[in-house]
Write an enzyme that holds these catalytic residues in place. Sequence first.
Site, PDB file in Angstrom:
ATOM      1  CB  ILE A 120      26.100  12.089  41.937  1.00 40.68           C
ATOM      2  CG1 ILE A 120      27.015  11.201  42.787  1.00 40.68           C
ATOM      3  CG2 ILE A 120      25.160  11.281  41.045  1.00 40.68           C
ATOM      4  CD1 ILE A 120      27.943  10.301  42.010  1.00 40.68           C
ATOM      5  CD  GLU A 121      25.946  16.962  35.042  1.00 44.17           C
ATOM      6  OE1 GLU A 121      25.344  17.630  34.176  1.00 44.17           O
ATOM      7  OE2 GLU A 121      27.174  16.751  35.009  1.00 44.17           O
ATOM      8  CG  LEU A 122      21.265  12.603  39.819  1.00 44.46           C
ATOM      9  CD1 LEU A 122      20.340  12.570  41.022  1.00 44.46           C
ATOM     10  CD2 LEU A 122      21.614  11.197  39.360  1.00 44.46           C
TER      11      LEU A 122
END
Length: 126
Positions: A120-122
């Site tokens: 998951i890239e935020l």
Amino acid sequence: MHIERLDHLVLTVANIEVTCDFYSHVLGMRAISFGEGRTALSFSQQKINLHPHGAEFEPKAAHPVPGSADLCFIVSTPLEQVIEHLDACGVAIEQGPIARTGATGPLISVYIRDPDRNLIELSNLQ
């Protein structure tokens, strides 16, 4: 043909309850029920439909497995606050902050893993 936007995507997960807890508490999404016993994670104008591994809904991907997704979410919260929140939730940052390129331009991102080990890239827009 002109594609306007993404409406939803599907994640195959090992445990729907654990997934909903993570995405709700850590990422601020809302778990919703729809159809006949289906579950999704709602945010903004999109949703992530959840399929339980081994009992996926048809039609489905050719080889659905937990942990095979790599997703990027644009967050309006400053990344410094995101990092503080992740730390408070006990979620390890795998990489970042690091400069990346998104669909509309430069990003600054941190990477975490969900319970199924999806990446998951935020990201904040730069």
